[in-house]
Design an enzyme around this catalytic site. Structure first.
Site, PDB file in Angstrom:
ATOM      1  NE  ARG A 262      -3.633  -2.395   2.311  1.00 12.85           N
ATOM      2  CZ  ARG A 262      -4.596  -2.697   3.166  1.00 12.85           C
ATOM      3  NH1 ARG A 262      -4.912  -1.841   4.125  1.00 12.85           N
ATOM      4  NH2 ARG A 262      -5.265  -3.824   3.070  1.00 12.85           N
ATOM      5  CD  GLU A 349      -8.737  -1.728  10.717  1.00 13.81           C
ATOM      6  OE1 GLU A 349      -8.943  -0.496  10.768  1.00 13.81           O
ATOM      7  OE2 GLU A 349      -8.747  -2.371   9.657  1.00 13.81           O
ATOM      8  CB  SER A 352     -11.235  -4.748   8.497  1.00 12.04           C
ATOM      9  OG  SER A 352     -12.351  -3.948   8.231  1.00 12.04           O
TER      10      SER A 352
END
Length: 424
Positions: A262, A349, A352
């Site tokens: 990413r 997190e 997900s």
RNA sequence: GGGCGGGUGGCAGAGUGGUUGAAUGCACCGGUCUUGAAAACCGGCAUAGGUGAAAGUCUAUCGGGGGUUCGAAUCCCUCCCCGCCCGCCA
């Protein structure tokens, strides 16, 4: 992507659901464009019908040797062709516009997804364990790893820049142990089939899962039109693209351990220290393909499969349901798992899990045979089971000792080759 | 990377410019025959979209895209995929 017929029938419903995500009403724009296209398309099709009819007559006239008639018909066709060319170009343009609009429009949430503007509107569903009490000042994972001499950001920066890391020695082994533990759990106990998919994919695969066309700046693109996958969700979900699935094979559960890439455009300044946000990280991904009526139950099951990793590692976490404003582009409902990080004194997190409904299936034309002559779109779900890098972070921070050593979680012992404590 | 050969309906497989959306076979569905089954025979059997109350009708689709032509599965360009040979390579 959406069923244009469904929007035609219930435009207000779509607008109401988009509004929950903070979007302006779109259905009128979509339907106006759709009407425009159909009207123009009708003109084109009539002209095409005239052309086809005359062309057949030309063939017959030629067979009879009636050249005059053939010539007369040719001029007739020429007129039709002018219409086809001019109007056809217009139709194509209008269609491209509609497609651009539809493919950039996010999925609609389920009606009972909690409403909210941002992550503050997320709802905590349940917790596991209490936050870790260390009895001394917790260090963060980067300080711990660097002190151990097994986590090196500076060296990584010399060859790759920021947001990269070199793991070595026991920490590298810990990373591998976590991966093997997760894969074994998901394949041997939860029924997911292990895959080694491509890490380089075409744009159309990313359009299928929804990263394109809207989020190109988050992706790495090669010089030969391949993109590096930002998550194995892309590769695993696209396994069913352009296919009609035997319903007896559903639900189809797939997992893969892959690096994810990413660019993190737009996240400058956030989580700059440590391994929380990297350009490259490993993740064990879970993907389920289901019948529409089964997707909600499968979603809860998938959440449980991801939670089980943390339960066995005895890491404190909580599960939240994302509110409408925090929902990802392709999701109709999302559960996040957040693990406790002592150094940040908060939950972060680590997984997900999303139910995308038929949103991705429509984009990649993935269907199952519902009945004879009745193929329907499947539902697709994806979740992390788990992000390996962040799990490593959580283990370091929650299992740290006052002297900076790390106790290996019991569940990982079979994978650590006899190492019970990681120390310098 | 270079050369050659391919890609046609669920499958197999015809078809090199003119009622071909596509022969034929298999599979599948309905029927006749039969006590029943098989065989035989008759009929049906692609997808998406537009239009229509419906019957129907129109358009597109022979790997994808573009072009030539009055007309393309058929000719040309390009991309993708598969096979074989050569080269390179973990």
């Amino acid at each position: 992507m959406f069923d244009i017929k469904a929007i035609r029938e219930n435009p207000a419903d779509f607008d109401a659901l988009w509004a929950k995500r903070g979007l302006e009403p779109l259905s009128k724009t979509i339907l106006d464009q759709d009407a425009l296209i159909r009207k123009a398309q009708q003109v084109v099709q009539e002209a095409e019908a005239a052309r086809n009819k005359a062309s057949k007559l030309i063939g017959q006239a030629m067979a009879k040797g009636d050249k005059d008639e053939a010539e007369r018909l040719k001029t007739e066709v020429a007129g039709a062709k002018n219409v086809i060319t001019a109007m056809g170009a217009q139709v194509e343009g209008e269609k491209a516009q509609l497609h651009a609009l539809l493919s950039s429009t996010p999925n609609i949430p389920f009606a009972d997804v909690p409403e909210g503007e941002d992550e503050d509107g997320n709802i905590e569903l349940h917790k596991f364990m209490e936050p870790t009490q260390l009895g001394f000042d917790p260090k963060d994972h980067a300080d711990l790893g660097e002190a151990l001499g097994m986590m090196d950001f500076e060296t990584a920066a010399k060859m790759s820049g920021s947001r990269f890391v070199v793991l070595s020695g026991k920490l590298s082994r810990l990373d591998r142990a976590l991966t093997a533990f997760m894969l074994d759990l998901q394949t041997e106990e939860h029924g997911y089939v292990e895959h080694n998919p491509p890490l380089l994919v075409w744009g159309k695969a990313l359009e299928g899962t929804g990263q394109l066309p809207k989020f190109e700046e988050d992706l790495y693109k090669t010089t030969v039109d391949h993109y590096l996958i930002p998550t194995a969700e892309v590769s695993l979900t696209n396994i069913v693209r352009e296919s009609i699935i035997d319903p007896d094979t559903l639900p189809r559960r797939m997992t893969a351990h892959t690096p994810c890439f990413r660019s993190e455009a737009g996240s400058a300044g956030r989580d700059t220290k440590g391994m929380i946000r990297q350009h490259q990280f490993n993740k064990v991904e879970l993907v389920s393909i289901t019948r529409p009526e089964d997707s909600e139950a499968e979603h809860k099951r998938m959440l449980g499969c991801a939670e089980e990793v943390l339960k066995r590692l005895k890491l404190p976490y909580r599960v939240v349901e994302l509110c409408t404003g925090d929902l990802g582009f392709g999701a109709r409902r999302t559960y996040d798992i957040e693990v406790w990080l002592p150094s940040q004194n908060t939950y972060r997190e680590i997984s997900s899990c999303s139910n995308c409904g038929d949103f991705q299936a429509r984009r990649m034309n993935a269907r199952y045979k519902h009945a004879e002559k009745d193929n329907r779109f499947v539902h697709t779900l994806n979740g992390s089971g788990l992000a390996v890098g962040r799990t490593l972070v959580a283990v370091l921070e929650n299992y740290q000792n006052e002297d900076g050593s790390i106790t290996v979680p019991e569940a990982l012992l079979p994978y650590m080759g006899g190492v019970t404590v990681i120390s310098a």
